[in-house]
Scaffold this active site. Sequence first.
Site, short mmCIF file in Angstrom:
data_model
loop_
_atom_site.label_atom_id
_atom_site.label_comp_id
_atom_site.label_asym_id
_atom_site.label_seq_id
_atom_site.Cartn_x
_atom_site.Cartn_y
_atom_site.Cartn_z
N ASP A 176 68.70 96.40 -22.01
CA ASP A 176 69.93 96.91 -21.39
C ASP A 176 70.98 95.81 -21.25
O ASP A 176 72.16 96.03 -21.53
CB ASP A 176 69.61 97.49 -20.00
CG ASP A 176 68.93 98.85 -20.08
OD1 ASP A 176 69.18 99.58 -21.06
OD2 ASP A 176 68.15 99.18 -19.18
N THR A 203 62.27 89.46 -21.11
CA THR A 203 61.66 90.49 -20.27
C THR A 203 60.14 90.35 -20.36
O THR A 203 59.58 90.25 -21.46
CB THR A 203 62.05 91.95 -20.62
OG1 THR A 203 61.27 92.81 -19.80
CG2 THR A 203 61.88 92.35 -22.07
N ASP A 205 58.25 92.63 -19.93
CA ASP A 205 57.72 93.89 -20.47
C ASP A 205 57.39 93.81 -21.96
O ASP A 205 56.66 94.64 -22.48
CB ASP A 205 58.74 95.02 -20.25
CG ASP A 205 58.92 95.36 -18.78
OD1 ASP A 205 58.31 94.67 -17.94
OD2 ASP A 205 59.66 96.30 -18.46
#
Length: 551
Positions: A176, A203, A205
């Site tokens: 993002d 990130t 993730d």
Amino acid sequence: MDISPLQKARYGYKPRLPACLAGDIGDIAVELGVPTESISDREDLKALFKHTYGKPLVSFVKEKNEAIYRELKVGVILSGGQAPGGHNVIAGLYDGLKKGNPASKLFGFLGGPSGLVENKTLEITDTIIDAYRNTGGFDMIGSGRTKIETPEQFAFSLTTIQKLGLNAVVIIGGDDSNTNAALLAEYLKEKGSDAQIIGCPKTIDGDLKNEYIEISFGFDTACKTYSELIGNIERDAASAKKYWHFIKLMGRAASHIALECALETQPNICLVSEEVEAKELSLDQVVDHICASVVRRAENHENFGVVLIPEGLVEFIPEIKKLIEELNNVIARDTGEFASISSFIDRLGWLRMKLSENSYSLLKSLPPDIAKEFLMDRDPHGNVQVSRIETEKLLISMTEKKLRELKNGGLYRGKFSPLGHFIGYEGRCAFPSNFDADYCYSLGFSAFVLIASGLSGYLSSVRNLTAPAPEWKAGGVPLTMMMNMEQRYGAKKPVIKKALVDLDGKPFKAFDAQRDIWAVKTSFLFPGAVQYFGPPEVADEPSKTLKLEHM
Ligand code: FBP
């Protein structure tokens, strides 16, 4: 300031750079490849990114480059969730700038992207940077999740850049935030500004990756930290033999963290959201899968075990995904009205007329505490905050119910004592592993070379990561190359595509080949703490995911 002995020792660690970025600074030049295309929606994206679409890939070569000595003023933003190594990206950028020209300056924007909009900065000096080398956290300048999206925010950002006389801004963030970086790069060109925007892939993730971005930074350290904790819980479970531990792990959308931790620790069950979605499993079927392991292990008198649950699971169960999508759209459309209703019961009543019948009855069937969590505020990018939905508790309560039914039918004779855990914040600010310390420093240094070479709208890229650091390759990937159009907040938006777990990929296959054994037979592995010192096969190991992907 008091510092721990480990921190003191880590200050002395010298991050390794790829050979193409090491040596004489005047010998690093860029080589441009062929023009690129976005992954899909090419015409839409070409129209939206008139100035920055289709740039060539960039790699660094050893050649004389006078531009590298330019005096520069650069700003840097840490955006989104913390990830180990962020300070080293700034350190690599800072050292690159100062090596190029000691008069160059670096400003950190405070508190994330809002620091750019509101012109809140800290000039980074030797003293500041030296206090944060090889440390975890983002506390040097702070982070935030503000999304730069309104015309006013873009205009304020340009004003800040002009006031500070910046040549470039580096945005360290996930998909993002780097989508924002692409939009800002385009906006600046449209307004006739020469200021450049460079992104860095961050990130825990692990879902910002592709052929050119092998992994986002922070994934390695976070997974190693989580795996240590999971291994400790496994050992406790195998010692006490009385609890089933349901462990939810961070990873807002993709299950890369859960999968990597499963490969590291061999739990009884690891749910993989992408598989749940591909097989269109219902919540009941997911619970049946867990119960099958509990029942089989009870037959072997093993009334204990470990279940790993990716944080994003609920969004991949088709019926819940539909509910979340409907909620997102309704809440985005009638934000004010929804916010004005304070009680949960009244909110349910309001939603009755707005949701489809199936979604409404699903929401009502959830335990009320969990249902409330589905209605919490969205993040600034419109995402439901899955880290705040207690999926582990939902699965525990459904597993208990199912096991009671099996017991009544004479199909289960064990004892089920579940415990829920959420492991996420425990790993996001850990001291970066040697891998992340080196990788982040190289990403920051590479960002400097991209800036000195006049490029904008690029993501700093360091590849060949399973080889020793000197053999890594560095360069830049055009941000528009990673984009497509997706539905966000009820409208089509240009976004960087998230990389989910590939069910045909080697990491998932390696897990799939062993998981039936782990489900029944205790096969736990105890990887222990992140190693900063010691033999390279212990201290410099990349994640299993990365190694399997590059086998
Ligand atoms: P990023 O995508 O911004 O790197 O954040 C990742 C993450 O750690 C997710 O795993 C988690 O869902 C989220 O941040 C939680 O963020 P917050 O603490 O801001 O709620």
